[in-house]
Design a protein around this motif. Structure first.
Motif, PDB file in Angstrom:
ATOM      1  N   MET A 164       4.537  14.095  30.160  1.00 23.94           N
ATOM      2  CA  MET A 164       4.754  13.547  28.827  1.00 23.94           C
ATOM      3  C   MET A 164       6.234  13.468  28.453  1.00 23.94           C
ATOM      4  N   SER A 165       7.113  13.878  29.359  1.00 21.17           N
ATOM      5  CA  SER A 165       8.540  13.630  29.139  1.00 21.17           C
ATOM      6  C   SER A 165       8.930  12.228  29.606  1.00 21.17           C
ATOM      7  N   PHE A 166       8.019  11.548  30.290  1.00 17.77           N
ATOM      8  CA  PHE A 166       8.258  10.182  30.759  1.00 17.77           C
ATOM      9  C   PHE A 166       8.019   9.244  29.582  1.00 17.77           C
ATOM     10  N   ALA A 167       9.052   8.529  29.178  1.00 16.84           N
ATOM     11  CA  ALA A 167       9.041   7.819  27.894  1.00 16.84           C
ATOM     12  C   ALA A 167       7.896   6.821  27.761  1.00 16.84           C
ATOM     13  N   ASN A 193       4.978   6.977  28.675  1.00 16.91           N
ATOM     14  CA  ASN A 193       3.689   7.602  28.393  1.00 16.91           C
ATOM     15  C   ASN A 193       3.433   7.784  26.900  1.00 16.91           C
ATOM     16  N   THR A 194       4.454   7.578  26.086  1.00 18.60           N
ATOM     17  CA  THR A 194       4.272   7.686  24.636  1.00 18.60           C
ATOM     18  C   THR A 194       3.758   6.385  24.027  1.00 18.60           C
ATOM     19  N   VAL A 195       3.768   5.317  24.823  1.00 20.22           N
ATOM     20  CA  VAL A 195       3.387   4.002  24.301  1.00 20.22           C
ATOM     21  C   VAL A 195       1.880   3.932  24.096  1.00 20.22           C
ATOM     22  N   VAL A 196       1.485   3.513  22.913  1.00 21.17           N
ATOM     23  CA  VAL A 196       0.083   3.244  22.614  1.00 21.17           C
ATOM     24  C   VAL A 196      -0.030   1.745  22.359  1.00 21.17           C
ATOM     25  N   SER A 197      -0.703   1.046  23.246  1.00 19.81           N
ATOM     26  CA  SER A 197      -0.781  -0.408  23.110  1.00 19.81           C
ATOM     27  C   SER A 197      -1.585  -0.789  21.870  1.00 19.81           C
ATOM     28  N   GLU A 198      -1.189  -1.894  21.269  1.00 18.19           N
ATOM     29  CA  GLU A 198      -1.818  -2.340  20.029  1.00 18.19           C
ATOM     30  C   GLU A 198      -3.171  -2.978  20.318  1.00 18.19           C
ATOM     31  N   ARG A 199      -4.061  -2.896  19.361  1.00 18.74           N
ATOM     32  CA  ARG A 199      -5.376  -3.510  19.487  1.00 18.74           C
ATOM     33  C   ARG A 199      -5.614  -4.465  18.320  1.00 18.74           C
ATOM     34  N   ARG A 200      -6.368  -5.516  18.592  1.00 18.01           N
ATOM     35  CA  ARG A 200      -6.794  -6.393  17.510  1.00 18.01           C
ATOM     36  C   ARG A 200      -7.698  -5.615  16.562  1.00 18.01           C
ATOM     37  N   THR A 201      -7.794  -6.106  15.352  1.00 16.58           N
ATOM     38  CA  THR A 201      -8.727  -5.493  14.413  1.00 16.58           C
ATOM     39  C   THR A 201     -10.146  -5.928  14.744  1.00 16.58           C
ATOM     40  N   VAL A 202     -11.108  -5.178  14.237  1.00 22.41           N
ATOM     41  CA  VAL A 202     -12.508  -5.563  14.409  1.00 22.41           C
ATOM     42  C   VAL A 202     -12.748  -6.941  13.800  1.00 22.41           C
ATOM     43  N   ALA A 203     -12.116  -7.200  12.669  1.00 20.19           N
ATOM     44  CA  ALA A 203     -12.303  -8.493  11.999  1.00 20.19           C
ATOM     45  C   ALA A 203     -11.808  -9.652  12.863  1.00 20.19           C
ATOM     46  N   GLU A 204     -10.729  -9.437  13.598  1.00 21.32           N
ATOM     47  CA  GLU A 204     -10.182 -10.495  14.452  1.00 21.32           C
ATOM     48  C   GLU A 204     -11.062 -10.765  15.672  1.00 21.32           C
ATOM     49  N   ALA A 205     -11.756  -9.757  16.142  1.00 23.55           N
ATOM     50  CA  ALA A 205     -12.487  -9.880  17.398  1.00 23.55           C
ATOM     51  C   ALA A 205     -13.985 -10.100  17.234  1.00 23.55           C
ATOM     52  N   THR A 206     -14.486  -9.989  15.994  1.00 26.24           N
ATOM     53  CA  THR A 206     -15.937  -9.885  15.815  1.00 26.24           C
ATOM     54  C   THR A 206     -16.469 -10.916  14.832  1.00 26.24           C
ATOM     55  N   THR A 207     -17.639 -11.449  15.155  1.00 28.28           N
ATOM     56  CA  THR A 207     -18.405 -12.277  14.225  1.00 28.28           C
ATOM     57  C   THR A 207     -19.733 -11.580  13.968  1.00 28.28           C
ATOM     58  N   PHE A 208     -20.038 -11.308  12.715  1.00 29.06           N
ATOM     59  CA  PHE A 208     -21.314 -10.712  12.328  1.00 29.06           C
ATOM     60  C   PHE A 208     -22.256 -11.820  11.862  1.00 29.06           C
ATOM     61  N   GLN A 227       6.937  -3.231  24.668  1.00 29.02           N
ATOM     62  CA  GLN A 227       6.789  -1.844  24.248  1.00 29.02           C
ATOM     63  C   GLN A 227       7.214  -0.889  25.364  1.00 29.02           C
ATOM     64  N   LEU A 228       6.742  -1.163  26.570  1.00 31.50           N
ATOM     65  CA  LEU A 228       7.012  -0.269  27.696  1.00 31.50           C
ATOM     66  C   LEU A 228       8.488  -0.288  28.083  1.00 31.50           C
ATOM     67  N   LEU A 229       9.049  -1.489  28.218  1.00 33.42           N
ATOM     68  CA  LEU A 229      10.456  -1.592  28.605  1.00 33.42           C
ATOM     69  C   LEU A 229      11.358  -1.017  27.516  1.00 33.42           C
TER      70      LEU A 229
END
Length: 225
Positions: A200-203, A205-220, A96-98
């Motif tokens: 914010m003109s530095f490209a 800085n627009t990257v938003v890293s992806e996150r796992r879903t709550v379902a993927e990371a959590t056991t209830f 994403q960054l590169l």
């Protein structure tokens, strides 16, 4: 900002304006960050806030030692290299960054320069070195507590219009950091955080890293009907 705005809006900033950051604003951010919980309220961390000529010495020393082939000299445990899903997520954010910076896989010079930015603390006007008491070095709680205060710090900075990125490259050559930041020998260097006004003109800085879903990371457990 509202809490949700801070958490959802914050991103790691890797390009900064050269404008100085007032010391009283940094103190305000630290005061907020230090409300983070710690084990039995031990508060094992210290902050070394660096700017100007000492920070320039750290940048130059980091880059010089890396170019001279010095091995990694970080003081905290790094464990085994990432593998499996952890490595996949690491590679994904790097792509994403590169990609945002227009640096292709074949551009060896561009990739090297990108890596060196990390050793230069991303050219931020301020660097905060987080250390902890050496007598607590064998406690996993200590690393947990330092992580908690670092997370609180970058969120507090974002709430005040500042950008930050938690950075291990910046302290990979710890002897350089220890000398320039005058870190006492009874403290272990844990992490560095680059800090400043986001460009914010530095490209990247627009990257938003992806996150796992709550379902993927959590056991209830115990919530079943």
């Amino acid at each position: 900002m509202e809490f949700d705005e801070v958490i959802l809006g914050r991103r790691s900033i890797r390009g900064y304006k050269p404008d100085p950051v007032p010391g009283d604003l940094i103190e305000e951010v630290l005061r907020l960050a230090m409300r983070a919980p710690s084990s039995y309220n031990s508060q094992p961390y210290y902050f070394h806030v660096i700017t100007g000529e000492p920070l320039d010495r750290i940048r130059a020393g980091n880059v010089g030692r890396i170019r001279d082939g010095h091995p990694d000299a970080r003081e905290f445990r790094t464990g085994q290299p990432f593998a499996g899903a952890h490595r996949e997520r690491q590679v994904a954010v790097a792509k994403q960054l590169l990609g945002a910076m227009g640096i292709s896989r074949e551009d060896a010079q561009g990739r090297d320069e990108w890596v060196l930015r990390g050793f230069r603390q991303f050219d931020a006007p301020v660097c905060i070195i987080i250390t902890y008491d050496r007598l607590l070095a064998d406690s996993d709680d200590t690393a947990f507590d330092c992580g908690a205060v670092a997370t609180a710090l970058v969120n507090a900075a974002w709430s005040r219009g500042l950008g930050a990125v938690i950075n291990s490259q910046g302290i990979m050559q710890s002897p350089v950091v220890r000398e320039a930041a005058r870190v006492p020998q009874d403290q272990v260097i844990m992490k560095s955080i680059a800090l400043g006004w986001p460009d914010m003109s530095f490209a990247a800085n627009t990257v938003v890293s992806e996150r796992r879903t709550v379902a993927e990371a959590t056991t209830f457990v115990g919530f079943e009907d």
